[in-house]
Design a protein around this motif. Structure first.
Motif, PDB file in Angstrom:
ATOM      1  N   LEU A  43       7.763 -76.838  -8.512  1.00 48.06           N
ATOM      2  CA  LEU A  43       7.247 -75.969  -7.463  1.00 48.06           C
ATOM      3  C   LEU A  43       7.208 -76.773  -6.168  1.00 48.06           C
ATOM      4  N   ILE A  44       7.914 -76.297  -5.138  1.00 48.87           N
ATOM      5  CA  ILE A  44       7.983 -77.034  -3.878  1.00 48.87           C
ATOM      6  C   ILE A  44       7.652 -76.112  -2.703  1.00 48.87           C
ATOM      7  N   LYS A  45       7.320 -76.751  -1.592  1.00 43.70           N
ATOM      8  CA  LYS A  45       7.014 -76.027  -0.362  1.00 43.70           C
ATOM      9  C   LYS A  45       7.811 -76.692   0.763  1.00 43.70           C
TER      10      LYS A  45
ATOM     11  N   ALA B 201       3.519 -67.637  -0.310  1.00 45.74           N
ATOM     12  CA  ALA B 201       4.803 -67.020   0.035  1.00 45.74           C
ATOM     13  C   ALA B 201       5.869 -68.065   0.368  1.00 45.74           C
ATOM     14  N   ALA B 202       5.433 -69.271   0.744  1.00 45.31           N
ATOM     15  CA  ALA B 202       6.373 -70.326   1.148  1.00 45.31           C
ATOM     16  C   ALA B 202       6.857 -71.174  -0.026  1.00 45.31           C
ATOM     17  N   LEU B 203       6.405 -70.887  -1.242  1.00 49.51           N
ATOM     18  CA  LEU B 203       6.745 -71.723  -2.393  1.00 49.51           C
ATOM     19  C   LEU B 203       8.052 -71.286  -3.061  1.00 49.51           C
ATOM     20  N   THR B 204       8.705 -72.266  -3.661  1.00 52.18           N
ATOM     21  CA  THR B 204       9.960 -72.021  -4.390  1.00 52.18           C
ATOM     22  C   THR B 204       9.891 -72.696  -5.746  1.00 52.18           C
TER      23      THR B 204
ATOM     24  N   ARG C 161       1.721 -65.366  -7.532  1.00 49.00           N
ATOM     25  CA  ARG C 161       3.147 -65.546  -7.248  1.00 49.00           C
ATOM     26  C   ARG C 161       3.890 -65.987  -8.510  1.00 49.00           C
ATOM     27  N   LEU C 162       3.292 -66.900  -9.257  1.00 46.50           N
ATOM     28  CA  LEU C 162       3.917 -67.366 -10.498  1.00 46.50           C
ATOM     29  C   LEU C 162       3.962 -66.252 -11.540  1.00 46.50           C
TER      30      LEU C 162
END
Length: 232
Positions: free
Chosen positions: A150-152, A176-179, A211-212
């Motif tokens: 998980l990164i930002k 919302a900014a996480l990938t 989100r997850l």
């Protein structure tokens, strides 16, 4: 300086912390770990929500955010005192080893990320890298250093010292900014342990957990170094 900081095990650090840091109250909320009077409900509004709206099933804390722990988290987070990342990584691994019932079924242990390039340090990433190193048998589902799932990539407004409404807005923007960088199949049906440094209101963990879950995770549990005590 601790004589065992290099040669001791993570379990040793965890046991020592249990004697020297302020422990979570025996009478605490089973969802957010906030101290509560026996028989009284938790005052955190999140705890009354169904998991579908809260995102995380529960959040455990290594200790209470006070005294030495509060000061050292601050030193790492705002002064870049990198050596404390190793200690905190050891504390987290020691807690995980000492609580097999809370680790049962966990597929991924991931940090709640800080933005790339955050100054003076990406403290969560540093802690998670240290935790992987301290897990010498690699018995825990931690990602190798610098391979965080998980990164930002972009900075978002910070929530420190803001109103509750501003904290909620900042938390939503953060999530919302996480990938998720791993295979998308890795998250489907997975149980994820989401790690952070401090839990106050829980807004940020709530939004990240939602989100997850929206991405396919079956369950999100939380683990923090420190639970901020509420005065009311």
């Amino acid at each position: 300086m601790c004589a065992y900081v290099v040669t001791g095990t993570a379990r040793l650090c965890s046991d020592c912390a249990g004697r020297t840091l302020q422990p979570v109250s025996d009478s605490h909320c089973s969802v957010c770990s906030q101290a509560v009077a026996p028989g009284r409900p938790c005052g955190n509004r999140l705890c009354a929500l169904p998991v579908s709206q809260r995102g995380f099933s529960r959040v455990d804390a290594v200790a209470v955010y006070s005294g030495a722990l509060r000061d050292k988290i601050h030193r790492l987070k705002y002064d870049g005192a990198h050596g404390w990342a190793m200690i905190f990584g050891r504390l987290l691994v020691g807690w995980m080893e000492s609580h097999p019932e809370q680790m049962e079924g966990v597929d991924h242990v991931v940090g709640n990320p800080t933005a790339a390039g955050r100054q003076p340090i990406q403290h969560i990433e540093a802690i998670m890298n240290a935790a992987y190193t301290e897990d010498v048998t690699h018995a825990l589902p931690l990602s190798p250093p610098d391979a965080h799932r998980l990164i930002k990539e972009t900075e978002t407004p910070r929530s420190a010292n803001k109103s509750l409404d501003d904290k909620r807005t900042a938390a939503a923007a953060h999530a919302a900014a996480l990938t998720w960088t791993g295979d998308t199949g890795d998250i489907k049906g997975a149980t994820i342990l989401l790690v952070d440094d401090v839990f106050t209101s829980g807004s940020q963990l709530q939004h990240v957990a939602l989100r997850l879950r929206a991405s396919g995770a079956a369950e999100v549990r939380g683990l923090v170094l420190a639970r901020v005590p509420w005065s009311g």
